[in-house]
Write a protein that holds these residues in place. Sequence first.
Motif, PDB file in Angstrom:
ATOM      1  N   MET A   1       0.684  -1.359  -0.229  1.00  0.00           N
ATOM      2  CA  MET A   1       0.223  -0.300   0.120  1.00  0.00           C
ATOM      3  C   MET A   1       1.038   1.600   0.223  1.00  0.00           C
ATOM      4  SD  MET A   1      -3.420   1.072   0.564  1.00  0.00           S
ATOM      5  CE  MET A   1      -3.851  -0.643   0.574  1.00  0.00           C
ATOM      6  N   VAL A   2       0.516   2.558  -0.891  1.00  0.00           N
ATOM      7  CA  VAL A   2       1.184   3.206  -1.545  1.00  0.00           C
ATOM      8  C   VAL A   2       0.908   4.109   0.117  1.00  0.00           C
ATOM      9  CG1 VAL A   2       2.324   5.392  -2.556  1.00  0.00           C
ATOM     10  CG2 VAL A   2       2.506   3.116  -2.932  1.00  0.00           C
ATOM     11  N   VAL A   3       1.037   5.126   1.099  1.00  0.00           N
ATOM     12  CA  VAL A   3      -0.372   5.566   2.105  1.00  0.00           C
ATOM     13  C   VAL A   3       0.287   7.994   1.550  1.00  0.00           C
ATOM     14  CG1 VAL A   3      -0.665   6.164   4.351  1.00  0.00           C
ATOM     15  CG2 VAL A   3      -0.491   4.440   2.940  1.00  0.00           C
ATOM     16  N   PHE A   4      -0.858   8.513   1.292  1.00  0.00           N
ATOM     17  CA  PHE A   4      -0.123  10.260   1.050  1.00  0.00           C
ATOM     18  C   PHE A   4      -1.371  10.656   2.124  1.00  0.00           C
ATOM     19  CE2 PHE A   4       0.234   7.479  -3.133  1.00  0.00           C
ATOM     20  CZ  PHE A   4       0.813   8.655  -3.695  1.00  0.00           C
ATOM     21  N   ASP A   5      -0.227  11.522   2.489  1.00  0.00           N
ATOM     22  CA  ASP A   5      -0.917  12.529   3.417  1.00  0.00           C
ATOM     23  C   ASP A   5      -1.329  13.383   2.452  1.00  0.00           C
ATOM     24  OD1 ASP A   5      -1.782  14.173   5.931  1.00  0.00           O
ATOM     25  OD2 ASP A   5       0.324  15.340   5.341  1.00  0.00           O
ATOM     26  N   PHE A   6      -2.753  14.414   3.002  1.00  0.00           N
ATOM     27  CA  PHE A   6      -3.397  15.198   1.746  1.00  0.00           C
ATOM     28  C   PHE A   6      -3.016  16.827   2.272  1.00  0.00           C
ATOM     29  CE2 PHE A   6      -6.684  18.115   1.570  1.00  0.00           C
ATOM     30  CZ  PHE A   6      -6.973  17.776   0.188  1.00  0.00           C
ATOM     31  N   ASP A   7      -3.033  17.433   3.238  1.00  0.00           N
ATOM     32  CA  ASP A   7      -2.401  19.166   3.776  1.00  0.00           C
ATOM     33  C   ASP A   7      -1.354  18.878   3.319  1.00  0.00           C
ATOM     34  OD1 ASP A   7      -4.839  19.989   3.842  1.00  0.00           O
ATOM     35  OD2 ASP A   7      -5.317  19.152   5.530  1.00  0.00           O
ATOM     36  N   LYS A   8      -0.472  20.179   2.884  1.00  0.00           N
ATOM     37  CA  LYS A   8       0.617  20.313   1.698  1.00  0.00           C
ATOM     38  C   LYS A   8       1.513  19.110   1.486  1.00  0.00           C
ATOM     39  CE  LYS A   8       0.852  24.582   5.160  1.00  0.00           C
ATOM     40  NZ  LYS A   8       1.992  24.949   6.480  1.00  0.00           N
ATOM     41  N   THR A   9       0.550  18.073   0.909  1.00  0.00           N
ATOM     42  CA  THR A   9       1.294  17.059   0.659  1.00  0.00           C
ATOM     43  C   THR A   9       0.451  16.889  -0.994  1.00  0.00           C
ATOM     44  OG1 THR A   9       1.816  15.282   2.088  1.00  0.00           O
ATOM     45  CG2 THR A   9       1.343  14.590   0.990  1.00  0.00           C
ATOM     46  N   LEU A  10      -0.889  16.443  -0.678  1.00  0.00           N
ATOM     47  CA  LEU A  10      -1.135  16.476  -2.458  1.00  0.00           C
ATOM     48  C   LEU A  10      -2.137  17.964  -2.172  1.00  0.00           C
ATOM     49  CD1 LEU A  10      -3.466  13.335  -2.086  1.00  0.00           C
ATOM     50  CD2 LEU A  10      -1.275  13.431  -2.968  1.00  0.00           C
ATOM     51  N   THR A  11      -1.772  19.022  -1.951  1.00  0.00           N
ATOM     52  CA  THR A  11      -1.573  20.300  -1.755  1.00  0.00           C
ATOM     53  C   THR A  11      -0.711  21.131  -1.018  1.00  0.00           C
ATOM     54  OG1 THR A  11      -2.588  20.726   0.184  1.00  0.00           O
ATOM     55  CG2 THR A  11      -4.373  20.298  -1.890  1.00  0.00           C
ATOM     56  N   ASN A  12      -0.564  21.715  -2.088  1.00  0.00           N
ATOM     57  CA  ASN A  12       0.748  23.336  -0.936  1.00  0.00           C
ATOM     58  C   ASN A  12       0.157  24.058  -0.273  1.00  0.00           C
ATOM     59  OD1 ASN A  12       2.516  22.612  -3.399  1.00  0.00           O
ATOM     60  ND2 ASN A  12       1.955  24.094  -4.081  1.00  0.00           N
ATOM     61  N   GLU A  13      -1.056  23.499   0.105  1.00  0.00           N
ATOM     62  CA  GLU A  13      -0.999  24.946   1.441  1.00  0.00           C
ATOM     63  C   GLU A  13      -2.452  23.880   2.505  1.00  0.00           C
ATOM     64  OE1 GLU A  13      -3.599  28.171   0.424  1.00  0.00           O
ATOM     65  OE2 GLU A  13      -1.716  28.524  -1.140  1.00  0.00           O
ATOM     66  N   ASP A  14      -3.108  23.823   4.010  1.00  0.00           N
ATOM     67  CA  ASP A  14      -3.510  23.339   4.569  1.00  0.00           C
ATOM     68  C   ASP A  14      -5.046  23.759   4.540  1.00  0.00           C
ATOM     69  OD1 ASP A  14      -3.930  22.235   7.418  1.00  0.00           O
ATOM     70  OD2 ASP A  14      -5.541  23.192   7.343  1.00  0.00           O
ATOM     71  N   THR A  15      -5.988  22.882   3.888  1.00  0.00           N
ATOM     72  CA  THR A  15      -7.441  23.388   3.981  1.00  0.00           C
ATOM     73  C   THR A  15      -8.664  23.153   4.791  1.00  0.00           C
ATOM     74  OG1 THR A  15      -7.360  20.866   3.418  1.00  0.00           O
ATOM     75  CG2 THR A  15      -6.392  21.979   1.397  1.00  0.00           C
ATOM     76  N   LEU A  16      -8.256  23.188   5.992  1.00  0.00           N
ATOM     77  CA  LEU A  16      -8.682  22.920   7.220  1.00  0.00           C
ATOM     78  C   LEU A  16      -9.676  24.609   7.466  1.00  0.00           C
ATOM     79  CD1 LEU A  16     -10.312  21.933   9.341  1.00  0.00           C
ATOM     80  CD2 LEU A  16      -8.474  21.648  10.298  1.00  0.00           C
ATOM     81  N   TRP A  17      -8.410  25.950   7.372  1.00  0.00           N
ATOM     82  CA  TRP A  17      -9.120  26.600   7.923  1.00  0.00           C
ATOM     83  C   TRP A  17     -10.304  26.968   6.305  1.00  0.00           C
ATOM     84  CZ3 TRP A  17     -10.541  30.116  11.266  1.00  0.00           C
ATOM     85  CH2 TRP A  17     -11.232  31.792  10.021  1.00  0.00           C
ATOM     86  N   GLY A  18      -9.321  26.603   5.392  1.00  0.00           N
ATOM     87  CA  GLY A  18     -10.722  27.113   4.266  1.00  0.00           C
ATOM     88  C   GLY A  18     -11.938  26.776   3.807  1.00  0.00           C
ATOM     89  N   PHE A  19     -11.910  25.731   4.376  1.00  0.00           N
ATOM     90  CA  PHE A  19     -13.568  24.473   5.009  1.00  0.00           C
ATOM     91  C   PHE A  19     -14.041  25.771   5.776  1.00  0.00           C
ATOM     92  CE2 PHE A  19     -15.863  21.081   6.263  1.00  0.00           C
ATOM     93  CZ  PHE A  19     -16.339  20.836   5.045  1.00  0.00           C
ATOM     94  N   TYR A  20     -13.740  25.506   7.124  1.00  0.00           N
ATOM     95  CA  TYR A  20     -13.938  26.471   8.334  1.00  0.00           C
ATOM     96  C   TYR A  20     -14.552  27.888   7.579  1.00  0.00           C
ATOM     97  CZ  TYR A  20     -12.149  23.982  11.547  1.00  0.00           C
ATOM     98  OH  TYR A  20     -11.956  22.562  12.245  1.00  0.00           O
ATOM     99  N   LYS A  21     -14.361  28.366   6.511  1.00  0.00           N
ATOM    100  CA  LYS A  21     -14.260  29.290   5.876  1.00  0.00           C
ATOM    101  C   LYS A  21     -15.557  29.743   5.052  1.00  0.00           C
ATOM    102  CE  LYS A  21     -12.558  34.080   3.633  1.00  0.00           C
ATOM    103  NZ  LYS A  21     -11.350  33.977   2.770  1.00  0.00           N
ATOM    104  N   GLU A  22     -15.209  28.593   3.833  1.00  0.00           N
ATOM    105  CA  GLU A  22     -16.396  28.052   2.553  1.00  0.00           C
ATOM    106  C   GLU A  22     -17.942  27.567   3.986  1.00  0.00           C
ATOM    107  OE1 GLU A  22     -18.226  27.514  -0.280  1.00  0.00           O
ATOM    108  OE2 GLU A  22     -15.584  28.162  -0.139  1.00  0.00           O
TER     109      GLU A  22
END
Length: 189
Positions: free
Chosen positions: A1-22
């Motif tokens: 299995m190849v495992v990927f983190d998401f925030d700042k791994t598959l994206t360049n920024e953290d997405t949690l704050w953006g979701f709260y804002k949305e």
Amino acid sequence: MVVFDFDKTLTNEDTLWGFYKEVDSSNLFFSFKRGIILFFAILHKVKIINNTVLKKIGVRLFLKGKSRDYLLKKAITYTQKIPLNNIYSIHFLSVPKEKRLIISASFDVYLSILFLGERVIGSSLYFEKGKVLGLEKNMYGEQKKLVLKENGIETIEALYTDSYSDKPLMEIANCINIVKNGTIVTRTK
């Protein structure tokens, strides 16, 4: 299995704050709530509170009382704004679908939409009567390793992450790829 983190791994920024804002930016008290979460983010940075406490505070401030339907609607809108980076397009997509997994502290409510049809494990919210009541599970640090073990995954062929908070996953990975700005900066085997 190849495992990927998401925030700042598959994206360049953290997405949690953006979701709260949305989800909550139309609230009259949004700016005030933003100040509160920034204060607690500083406490987290200096290790006075842990990641789970910070996330519980964020859920309470921005998501509590919102309906599941409303969150899904906002998640669809939000995922269209999330740019994926070269780790996604070059490395993630080159792994056969059945051998890749995303595990993230970000919420599964938007990860499952962004990565429709993929194996995704994210932090989850607790709902009661169709409304957010709190944080159910924070997929952070040791919790990631425990959930993989629950799913029968004892070792990882390769791990892609930006953070040493994924040290528990590093312990079971044959190859570790540390990512910064969409590029692998360190690879250990």
